[in-house]
Design a protein around this motif. Structure first.
Motif, PDB file in Angstrom:
ATOM      1  N   GLN A   3       0.851  -1.168   0.000  1.00 27.22           N
ATOM      2  CA  GLN A   3       0.000   0.000   0.000  1.00 27.22           C
ATOM      3  C   GLN A   3       0.893   1.224   0.000  1.00 27.22           C
ATOM      4  OE1 GLN A   3      -1.740   1.216   3.560  1.00 27.22           O
ATOM      5  NE2 GLN A   3      -3.470   2.204   2.584  1.00 27.22           N
ATOM      6  N   GLN A   4       0.490   2.235  -0.718  1.00 29.26           N
ATOM      7  CA  GLN A   4       1.249   3.476  -0.758  1.00 29.26           C
ATOM      8  C   GLN A   4       0.402   4.555  -0.118  1.00 29.26           C
ATOM      9  OE1 GLN A   4       2.359   4.153  -4.799  1.00 29.26           O
ATOM     10  NE2 GLN A   4       3.499   2.268  -4.935  1.00 29.26           N
ATOM     11  N   GLU A   5       0.887   5.163   0.933  1.00 25.02           N
ATOM     12  CA  GLU A   5       0.152   6.163   1.683  1.00 25.02           C
ATOM     13  C   GLU A   5       0.312   7.557   1.097  1.00 25.02           C
ATOM     14  OE1 GLU A   5      -2.464   7.538   4.340  1.00 25.02           O
ATOM     15  OE2 GLU A   5      -1.972   5.454   3.962  1.00 25.02           O
ATOM     16  N   ILE A   6       1.216   7.722   0.175  1.00 23.95           N
ATOM     17  CA  ILE A   6       1.442   9.042  -0.414  1.00 23.95           C
ATOM     18  C   ILE A   6       0.299   9.406  -1.352  1.00 23.95           C
ATOM     19  CG2 ILE A   6       3.941   8.830  -0.273  1.00 23.95           C
ATOM     20  CD1 ILE A   6       3.935   8.113  -3.234  1.00 23.95           C
ATOM     21  N   ILE A   7       0.158  10.688  -1.635  1.00 28.58           N
ATOM     22  CA  ILE A   7      -0.820  11.086  -2.633  1.00 28.58           C
ATOM     23  C   ILE A   7      -0.268  10.650  -3.975  1.00 28.58           C
ATOM     24  CG2 ILE A   7      -1.908  13.032  -3.786  1.00 28.58           C
ATOM     25  CD1 ILE A   7      -2.062  14.418  -1.142  1.00 28.58           C
ATOM     26  N   ASP A   8      -0.928   9.700  -4.560  1.00 31.13           N
ATOM     27  CA  ASP A   8      -0.416   9.043  -5.744  1.00 31.13           C
ATOM     28  C   ASP A   8      -1.070   9.607  -6.991  1.00 31.13           C
ATOM     29  OD1 ASP A   8      -0.872   6.504  -7.695  1.00 31.13           O
ATOM     30  OD2 ASP A   8       1.064   6.462  -6.716  1.00 31.13           O
ATOM     31  N   GLN A   9      -0.297   9.974  -7.964  1.00 36.51           N
ATOM     32  CA  GLN A   9      -0.799  10.406  -9.247  1.00 36.51           C
ATOM     33  C   GLN A   9      -0.591   9.252 -10.227  1.00 36.51           C
ATOM     34  OE1 GLN A   9      -2.401  13.259  -9.881  1.00 36.51           O
ATOM     35  NE2 GLN A   9      -2.211  13.690  -7.711  1.00 36.51           N
ATOM     36  N   PRO A  10      -1.674   8.751 -10.828  1.00 36.96           N
ATOM     37  CA  PRO A  10      -1.511   7.635 -11.749  1.00 36.96           C
ATOM     38  C   PRO A  10      -0.752   8.054 -12.996  1.00 36.96           C
ATOM     39  CG  PRO A  10      -3.758   8.463 -11.813  1.00 36.96           C
ATOM     40  CD  PRO A  10      -3.045   9.194 -10.708  1.00 36.96           C
ATOM     41  N   PRO A 101      -8.595   2.697   5.068  1.00 38.96           N
ATOM     42  CA  PRO A 101      -8.161   1.309   5.276  1.00 38.96           C
ATOM     43  C   PRO A 101      -6.890   1.281   6.119  1.00 38.96           C
ATOM     44  CG  PRO A 101      -7.663   2.016   3.039  1.00 38.96           C
ATOM     45  CD  PRO A 101      -8.437   3.128   3.686  1.00 38.96           C
ATOM     46  N   PRO A 102      -6.574   0.135   6.691  1.00 41.44           N
ATOM     47  CA  PRO A 102      -5.342   0.039   7.481  1.00 41.44           C
ATOM     48  C   PRO A 102      -4.109   0.328   6.634  1.00 41.44           C
ATOM     49  CG  PRO A 102      -6.409  -2.105   7.267  1.00 41.44           C
ATOM     50  CD  PRO A 102      -7.295  -1.109   6.602  1.00 41.44           C
ATOM     51  N   HIS A 103      -3.040   0.751   7.295  1.00 45.54           N
ATOM     52  CA  HIS A 103      -1.805   1.083   6.590  1.00 45.54           C
ATOM     53  C   HIS A 103      -1.096  -0.148   6.031  1.00 45.54           C
ATOM     54  CE1 HIS A 103      -1.988   5.274   7.580  1.00 45.54           C
ATOM     55  NE2 HIS A 103      -2.187   4.980   8.851  1.00 45.54           N
ATOM     56  N   SER A 104      -1.349  -1.305   6.611  1.00 42.10           N
ATOM     57  CA  SER A 104      -0.721  -2.528   6.116  1.00 42.10           C
ATOM     58  C   SER A 104      -1.658  -3.698   6.359  1.00 42.10           C
ATOM     59  CB  SER A 104       0.617  -2.776   6.823  1.00 42.10           C
ATOM     60  OG  SER A 104       0.386  -3.154   8.162  1.00 42.10           O
ATOM     61  N   VAL A 105      -1.441  -4.775   5.632  1.00 45.31           N
ATOM     62  CA  VAL A 105      -2.280  -5.952   5.818  1.00 45.31           C
ATOM     63  C   VAL A 105      -2.063  -6.583   7.180  1.00 45.31           C
ATOM     64  CG1 VAL A 105      -2.609  -6.468   3.375  1.00 45.31           C
ATOM     65  CG2 VAL A 105      -0.648  -7.414   4.570  1.00 45.31           C
ATOM     66  N   TYR A 125      -3.943  -9.560  -5.665  1.00 40.91           N
ATOM     67  CA  TYR A 125      -4.193  -9.347  -7.090  1.00 40.91           C
ATOM     68  C   TYR A 125      -3.516  -8.113  -7.666  1.00 40.91           C
ATOM     69  CZ  TYR A 125      -7.737 -13.019  -7.208  1.00 40.91           C
ATOM     70  OH  TYR A 125      -8.391 -14.218  -7.151  1.00 40.91           O
ATOM     71  N   ALA A 126      -3.255  -7.119  -6.848  1.00 39.58           N
ATOM     72  CA  ALA A 126      -2.741  -5.842  -7.353  1.00 39.58           C
ATOM     73  C   ALA A 126      -1.226  -5.759  -7.238  1.00 39.58           C
ATOM     74  CB  ALA A 126      -3.381  -4.683  -6.579  1.00 39.58           C
ATOM     75  N   ASP A 127      -0.604  -5.053  -8.192  1.00 38.28           N
ATOM     76  CA  ASP A 127       0.827  -4.768  -8.084  1.00 38.28           C
ATOM     77  C   ASP A 127       1.074  -3.764  -6.965  1.00 38.28           C
ATOM     78  OD1 ASP A 127       1.713  -6.483 -10.049  1.00 38.28           O
ATOM     79  OD2 ASP A 127       1.836  -4.938 -11.602  1.00 38.28           O
ATOM     80  N   CYS A 128       0.149  -2.820  -6.797  1.00 36.52           N
ATOM     81  CA  CYS A 128       0.242  -1.837  -5.724  1.00 36.52           C
ATOM     82  C   CYS A 128      -1.161  -1.316  -5.440  1.00 36.52           C
ATOM     83  CB  CYS A 128       1.191  -0.696  -6.087  1.00 36.52           C
ATOM     84  SG  CYS A 128       0.799   0.152  -7.631  1.00 36.52           S
ATOM     85  N   TRP A 129      -1.343  -0.778  -4.245  1.00 40.05           N
ATOM     86  CA  TRP A 129      -2.627  -0.193  -3.875  1.00 40.05           C
ATOM     87  C   TRP A 129      -2.401   0.850  -2.800  1.00 40.05           C
ATOM     88  CZ3 TRP A 129      -5.034  -0.675   1.001  1.00 40.05           C
ATOM     89  CH2 TRP A 129      -4.412  -1.572   1.890  1.00 40.05           C
ATOM     90  N   GLY A 130      -3.392   1.695  -2.589  1.00 41.43           N
ATOM     91  CA  GLY A 130      -3.243   2.721  -1.574  1.00 41.43           C
ATOM     92  C   GLY A 130      -4.517   3.518  -1.389  1.00 41.43           C
ATOM     93  N   CYS A 131      -4.412   4.551  -0.604  1.00 42.50           N
ATOM     94  CA  CYS A 131      -5.544   5.407  -0.297  1.00 42.50           C
ATOM     95  C   CYS A 131      -5.071   6.853  -0.318  1.00 42.50           C
ATOM     96  CB  CYS A 131      -6.111   5.049   1.082  1.00 42.50           C
ATOM     97  SG  CYS A 131      -7.532   6.029   1.551  1.00 42.50           S
ATOM     98  N   VAL A 141      -9.675   4.964  -2.644  1.00 38.12           N
ATOM     99  CA  VAL A 141      -8.864   3.757  -2.488  1.00 38.12           C
ATOM    100  C   VAL A 141      -8.642   3.229  -3.899  1.00 38.12           C
ATOM    101  CG1 VAL A 141      -8.677   1.489  -1.410  1.00 38.12           C
ATOM    102  CG2 VAL A 141      -9.910   3.323  -0.232  1.00 38.12           C
ATOM    103  N   TRP A 142      -7.393   2.931  -4.215  1.00 40.11           N
ATOM    104  CA  TRP A 142      -7.037   2.549  -5.575  1.00 40.11           C
ATOM    105  C   TRP A 142      -6.167   1.303  -5.571  1.00 40.11           C
ATOM    106  CZ3 TRP A 142      -1.861   2.308  -6.342  1.00 40.11           C
ATOM    107  CH2 TRP A 142      -1.055   3.035  -5.463  1.00 40.11           C
ATOM    108  N   ALA A 143      -6.158   0.623  -6.701  1.00 39.91           N
ATOM    109  CA  ALA A 143      -5.299  -0.548  -6.891  1.00 39.91           C
ATOM    110  C   ALA A 143      -4.972  -0.656  -8.372  1.00 39.91           C
ATOM    111  CB  ALA A 143      -6.005  -1.817  -6.416  1.00 39.91           C
TER     112      ALA A 143
END
Length: 153
Positions: A3-10, A101-105, A125-131, A141-143
């Motif tokens: 999970q990536q907690e940073i503001i992610d730009q696709p 969502p939680p910061h980690s599984v 299923y996802a290569d990466c995900w975050g919020c 929430v993205w994946a």
């Protein structure tokens, strides 16, 4: 697969779809069905391919969480699909930025409870995900689900 907690730009998408759905089980089901249909139209992959099934599972989990934990009366959730060169990015935006969502599984539910481990599917299923929260009123929430198909030996 973290999970990536940073503001992610696709990354720049080749194609994009944005739709709003009612925050109901029916809305979540329609979002999942539409995500599969859109993926198959964009890529030509069959509905039962590994990437299509992964998109179905991830979309189902993210939309289920949106209607369960991110729901506010009278407010919809938004599904965004972005076709990237090697993946499909699934984003689900709901009106509850404080319900993250939680910061980690590792923070997910203990093994003896009957729910609360759906993000493990997203992780698998996802290569990466975050919020991310781009404003004070919503969270997304993205994946990113890879488009490569698995081959059996």
């Amino acid at each position: 697969m973290t999970q990536q907690e940073i503001i992610d730009q696709p990354r720049t998408p080749a194609r994009q779809l944005n739709l709003r759905f009612s925050s109901t089980r029916r809305g979540a089901r329609l979002a999942r069905q539409l995500a599969i249909q859109q993926l198959t139209e964009w890529t030509g992959l069959p509905h039962d391919s590994d990437p299509a099934l992964a998109v179905a599972h991830v979309t189902a989990e993210l939309t289920s969480n949106a209607i369960t934990h991110g729901r506010l009366p009278g407010r919809d959730f938004r599904l965004t699909l972005l076709l990237l060169p090697d993946a499909v990015r699934i984003e689900v935006t709901d009106p509850r930025p404080e319900s993250r969502p939680p910061h980690s599984v590792a923070e997910l539910a203990p093994p003896d409870v009957t729910s609360g481990r759906g993000l493990l599917l997203v992780e698998a299923y996802a290569d990466c995900w975050g919020c991310t929260s781009r404003d004070a009123y919503t969270k997304t929430v993205w994946a990113e689900v890879p488009l490569r198909t698995t081959t059996s030996s």
